[in-house]
Design a protein around this motif. Structure first.
Motif, PDB file in Angstrom:
ATOM      1  N   TYR A   1       0.843  -1.204   0.000  1.00  0.00           N
ATOM      2  CA  TYR A   1       0.000   0.000   0.000  1.00  0.00           C
ATOM      3  C   TYR A   1       0.871   1.245   0.000  1.00  0.00           C
ATOM      4  O   TYR A   1       0.627   2.199  -0.755  1.00  0.00           O
ATOM      5  CB  TYR A   1      -0.912  -0.016   1.223  1.00  0.00           C
ATOM      6  N   PHE A   2       1.899   1.238   0.855  1.00  0.00           N
ATOM      7  CA  PHE A   2       2.784   2.404   0.918  1.00  0.00           C
ATOM      8  C   PHE A   2       3.535   2.592  -0.389  1.00  0.00           C
ATOM      9  O   PHE A   2       3.716   3.716  -0.862  1.00  0.00           O
ATOM     10  CB  PHE A   2       3.776   2.244   2.078  1.00  0.00           C
ATOM     11  N   SER A   3       3.978   1.480  -1.001  1.00  0.00           N
ATOM     12  CA  SER A   3       4.689   1.569  -2.270  1.00  0.00           C
ATOM     13  C   SER A   3       3.800   2.148  -3.368  1.00  0.00           C
ATOM     14  O   SER A   3       4.280   2.821  -4.280  1.00  0.00           O
ATOM     15  CB  SER A   3       5.190   0.182  -2.679  1.00  0.00           C
ATOM     16  N   THR A   4       2.483   1.903  -3.256  1.00  0.00           N
ATOM     17  CA  THR A   4       1.535   2.388  -4.270  1.00  0.00           C
ATOM     18  C   THR A   4       1.146   3.844  -4.040  1.00  0.00           C
ATOM     19  O   THR A   4       1.128   4.658  -4.968  1.00  0.00           O
ATOM     20  CB  THR A   4       0.262   1.520  -4.264  1.00  0.00           C
ATOM     21  N   PHE A   5       0.845   4.196  -2.784  1.00  0.00           N
ATOM     22  CA  PHE A   5       0.270   5.514  -2.504  1.00  0.00           C
ATOM     23  C   PHE A   5       1.199   6.462  -1.738  1.00  0.00           C
ATOM     24  O   PHE A   5       0.951   7.664  -1.705  1.00  0.00           O
ATOM     25  CB  PHE A   5      -1.035   5.357  -1.708  1.00  0.00           C
ATOM     26  N   GLY A   6       2.253   5.937  -1.134  1.00  0.00           N
ATOM     27  CA  GLY A   6       3.168   6.794  -0.398  1.00  0.00           C
ATOM     28  C   GLY A   6       2.521   7.402   0.831  1.00  0.00           C
ATOM     29  O   GLY A   6       1.566   6.868   1.389  1.00  0.00           O
ATOM     30  N   LEU A   7       3.037   8.551   1.246  1.00  0.00           N
ATOM     31  CA  LEU A   7       2.485   9.256   2.394  1.00  0.00           C
ATOM     32  C   LEU A   7       1.163   9.913   2.025  1.00  0.00           C
ATOM     33  O   LEU A   7       0.907  10.222   0.863  1.00  0.00           O
ATOM     34  CB  LEU A   7       3.470  10.308   2.900  1.00  0.00           C
ATOM     35  N   SER A   8       0.336  10.159   3.033  1.00  0.00           N
ATOM     36  CA  SER A   8      -0.939  10.833   2.794  1.00  0.00           C
ATOM     37  C   SER A   8      -0.702  12.333   2.600  1.00  0.00           C
ATOM     38  O   SER A   8       0.423  12.822   2.717  1.00  0.00           O
ATOM     39  CB  SER A   8      -1.887  10.602   3.975  1.00  0.00           C
TER      40      SER A   8
END
Length: 217
Positions: free
Chosen positions: A128-135
């Motif tokens: 998920y982090f690899s796809t969307f990064g930080l909010s």
């Protein structure tokens, strides 16, 4: 006549050349600590495993601090370092806790579902982090995986205080709780991005190391 593909290949650096990058050396040092943590978990020397687990976090945080202060790093250097971090994270914060839980349960198959949940949550969280990064607020969605090791090594201090059955329950419930937080929608700050937090982790790491080294003695 040299083609564009051949030129691109000539411009690509050697794979091993990224090892000399200081942040990547920190990442690999963390991986070495993780291997020690896995090794000692399998042997049942849990206090030594705790030392390896917390030092893995320390090197993980250090590589980011070093990378931000270095000048002259290229875009490919940053991309490679980021990918290396992600791959090491799944081992440090997914595989290692899962093996710890299995080992503490004497590798009884009944604990396989718990180990799977912990590992699966780590893989999902990193994907998920690899796809969307930080909010948008520059925060993580879900609890960052490095917090798992920080919390687990602290909880393991209770191992010598609580009865075996009670501590086992505390350990497994805590691991499942952390896995749930990893894949939750809560927003958590990036603690490793603040130099002050890195130094606080350094003191925590030294303190944890001293306590578990003393217990080993």
């Amino acid at each position: 006549m040299t083609t564009s593909n051949e030129k691109a290949q000539e411009l690509q650096p050697a794979i091993i050349s990224y090892v000399k990058d200081l942040p990547n050396l920190c990442s690999l040092a963390g991986l070495a600590c993780t291997i020690l943590a896995i090794y000692f978990s399998i042997l049942g020397v849990y206090y030594a495993a705790m030392i390896g687990m917390i030092w893995a976090v320390a090197f993980d945080w250090a590589d980011g601090l070093v990378a931000r202060r270095m000048k002259g790093r290229t875009g490919s250097d940053r991309i490679f370092g980021g990918q290396l971090d992600l791959l090491i994270d799944i081992v440090s914060y997914g595989v290692t806790p899962a093996i710890l839980l299995l080992s503490y349960g004497k590798f009884d198959p009944i604990f396989l579902p718990i180990a799977f949940i912990v590992l699966a949550a780590s893989a999902i969280r990193l994907s998920y982090f690899s796809t969307f990064g930080l909010s948008d607020e520059s925060k993580y969605t879900g609890l960052a995986l490095d917090n798992n090791n920080i919390v687990l090594v602290l909880i393991f201090l209770l191992e010598s205080v609580l009865p075996g059955g009670v501590f086992s329950m505390v350990l497994y419930v805590s691991a499942l709780g952390l896995a749930a937080l990893n894949v939750s929608q809560i927003k958590t700050p990036k603690f490793s991005g603040n130099p002050r937090n890195v130094f606080l982790l350094a003191f925590y790491t030294l303190g944890i190391t001293f306590i578990y080294a003393w217990k080993l003695w």
